[in-house]
Write an enzyme that holds these catalytic residues in place. Sequence first.
Site, mmCIF file in Angstrom:
data_model
loop_
_atom_site.group_PDB
_atom_site.id
_atom_site.type_symbol
_atom_site.label_atom_id
_atom_site.label_comp_id
_atom_site.label_asym_id
_atom_site.label_seq_id
_atom_site.Cartn_x
_atom_site.Cartn_y
_atom_site.Cartn_z
ATOM 1 N N GLN A 1 32.712 52.748 35.621
ATOM 2 C CA GLN A 1 31.987 53.395 33.821
ATOM 3 C C GLN A 1 33.185 54.031 33.445
ATOM 4 O O GLN A 1 33.503 55.250 34.178
ATOM 5 C CB GLN A 1 30.480 53.226 34.093
ATOM 6 C CG GLN A 1 29.900 52.075 34.504
ATOM 7 C CD GLN A 1 27.962 52.990 34.771
ATOM 8 O OE1 GLN A 1 27.750 52.491 36.021
ATOM 9 N NE2 GLN A 1 27.851 53.713 33.580
ATOM 10 N N HIS A 2 32.606 54.562 31.930
ATOM 11 C CA HIS A 2 32.709 55.544 30.829
ATOM 12 C C HIS A 2 34.402 56.291 31.040
ATOM 13 O O HIS A 2 34.577 57.146 30.601
ATOM 14 C CB HIS A 2 32.711 57.235 31.892
ATOM 15 C CG HIS A 2 31.499 56.590 32.718
ATOM 16 N ND1 HIS A 2 30.180 57.074 31.564
ATOM 17 C CD2 HIS A 2 30.691 56.891 34.200
ATOM 18 C CE1 HIS A 2 29.074 57.230 32.758
ATOM 19 N NE2 HIS A 2 29.148 56.644 34.220
ATOM 20 N N ASP B 1 30.362 48.642 36.328
ATOM 21 C CA ASP B 1 30.548 47.846 37.673
ATOM 22 C C ASP B 1 28.650 47.892 38.062
ATOM 23 O O ASP B 1 28.671 46.832 38.690
ATOM 24 C CB ASP B 1 31.445 48.439 38.610
ATOM 25 C CG ASP B 1 31.363 49.901 38.636
ATOM 26 O OD1 ASP B 1 30.426 50.552 38.065
ATOM 27 O OD2 ASP B 1 32.471 50.643 39.223
HETATM 28 O O1 LIG Z 1 30.437 56.956 36.224
HETATM 29 C C1 LIG Z 1 29.834 56.259 37.718
HETATM 30 C C2 LIG Z 1 28.545 55.826 37.276
HETATM 31 O O2 LIG Z 1 28.012 56.262 36.006
HETATM 32 C C3 LIG Z 1 30.575 55.229 38.821
HETATM 33 O O3 LIG Z 1 29.505 54.291 39.327
HETATM 34 C C4 LIG Z 1 31.470 54.220 38.072
HETATM 35 O O4 LIG Z 1 31.256 53.151 37.276
HETATM 36 C C5 LIG Z 1 32.562 54.243 39.990
HETATM 37 O O5 LIG Z 1 32.664 53.641 40.530
HETATM 38 P P1 LIG Z 1 33.354 52.737 41.633
HETATM 39 O O6 LIG Z 1 34.449 52.407 41.323
HETATM 40 O O7 LIG Z 1 32.802 53.548 42.416
HETATM 41 O O8 LIG Z 1 32.591 51.486 41.880
#
Ligand SMILES: O=C(CO)[C@@H](O)[C@H](O)COP(=O)(O)O
Length: 474
Positions: A72-73, A242
Amino acid sequence: MRTLVAGVDSSTQSCKVVIRDAESGALVRQGRAAHPQGTEVHPDHWWAALQEAIERAGGLDGVAAVSVAAQQHGMVCLDERGDVVRPALLWNDTRSARAARDLVEELGGPERWAEAVGSVPVASFTVSKLRWMAEHEPENARRTAQVCLPHDWLTWRLAGSPDTITTDRGDASGTGYWSPATGAYRTDLLELAFGAVPALPRVLGPADDAGTIADAGIVEDAATVARAGTRAPVRLAPGTGDNMAAALGVGARPGDVVVSVGTSGTAFAVADAPSSDPSGAVAGFADATGRFLPLVCTLNAARVLDAAARLLRVGPAELDELALQGPPGAGGLVLVPYLEGERTPNLPEATGSLRGLTLATATPAHLARAAVEGMLCGLADALDALGLDPRRVLLIGGGARSEAVRRIAPTVFGRPVLVPEPGEYVADGAARQAAWSLAGGTEPPEWAAGRTAVYEAAPTPGLRERYADAAARP
Ligand SMILES: O=C(CO)[C@@H](O)[C@H](O)COP(=O)(O)O
Ligand SMILES: Nc1ncnc2c1ncn2[C@@H]1O[C@H](COP(=O)(O)OP(=O)(O)O)[C@@H](O)[C@H]1O
């Protein structure tokens, strides 16, 4: 002939592809490829890893629909021609911490943000990264004609880069300029952050059509192309963030809390109504089914285990053995795992620390135990911050492959933990979304759930309290 679907998880450390039977959900084949290290990454690396992971999964032969879920983000900026302006700043890049603080103040406080978009921006949110860029890289900001997220960009590339970029509710809810409650962009907040309003992706519904894979969208070897002949178009599902895909992949239902031990640590639940937490601990995201996904995220999870293993010069299996040899509570040794700063609590500049070191606790087993317990204490705080009394706590993510994590988790969480069979739940959720986009309807297709192991153990007395004390006094 059976219909296949592909799900992609383009997460922080790697890209994973699963290919499943659209009707039953049975796993047919899979592949993965590594992403580069670092908190800023050129999207071309994700594209290369996606191609490699697809190839390792045996290509897309027989696949009727693909869905991309991703971290995300991440801020992906494109110029007028659709070229990437600068490497993407990822969710775990904390240079935008001050920008986030400024934005909170400028809008009139955290309550105003929680009310407007369900979340209070921290360094991770796209809106904070855009403010950072406007301040520190004005030329890049000026060249930015469109902003999108990692899954939007990969989906768009697979479609052959058409005029319109699409996203979904789940990922849009992590930008800081889209409201899960109203389902609309808050371009006023984007303007506040960035001083301009670049083009934004169209937000699709859960099973909408995001186009088809262009011929140039996937690199295939000559034999596959010859076998496929005049292939039917491969449909693209909307994709999502994700965590939203993980919720779909693990089949989370209201009453469940999912704890994911990936690069990030997350605790989240499926909800029927939008949420807004002015303390900023709980992000009020949307999910991938038309519902909502209140979520707490830490910056330090599986990589804390990697770091401990590196310090002790052992591999993951030996780290597990050591951690399970160490006494519960590690004899008072506490590792506060803020190795990348921290997001919840919001301490972007923090570093990790080790307290309670004595001659007795200065052993590899105590250190391994303290690393697993410290990481899990951060996640227990995340679980508590959700403010729910869950019926089930499900443990997933790369770190849940660790036997030590699975066995120590109930001693820290103070409740039984259910561990689904180790798997790629983000990619699985994306695959289920792809099947849903083929089948249509208001709910995703039912796929048989795999086996789940239950881990139970008595809570370790004093552990959470000692951790809270150490975390409060870095
Ligand atoms: O920033 C967040 C949720 O807000 C993280 O959960 C990212 O989405 C990265 O996820 P992973 O790579 O650790 O699965
Ligand atoms: N057998 C294992 N034991 C402990 N940790 C593991 C094991 N296998 C993978 N991991 C952890 O999984 C992490 C990656 O998790 P993953 O959920 O794939 O991350 P992401 O989706 O954020 O890229 C690695 O940092 C590693 O610590």
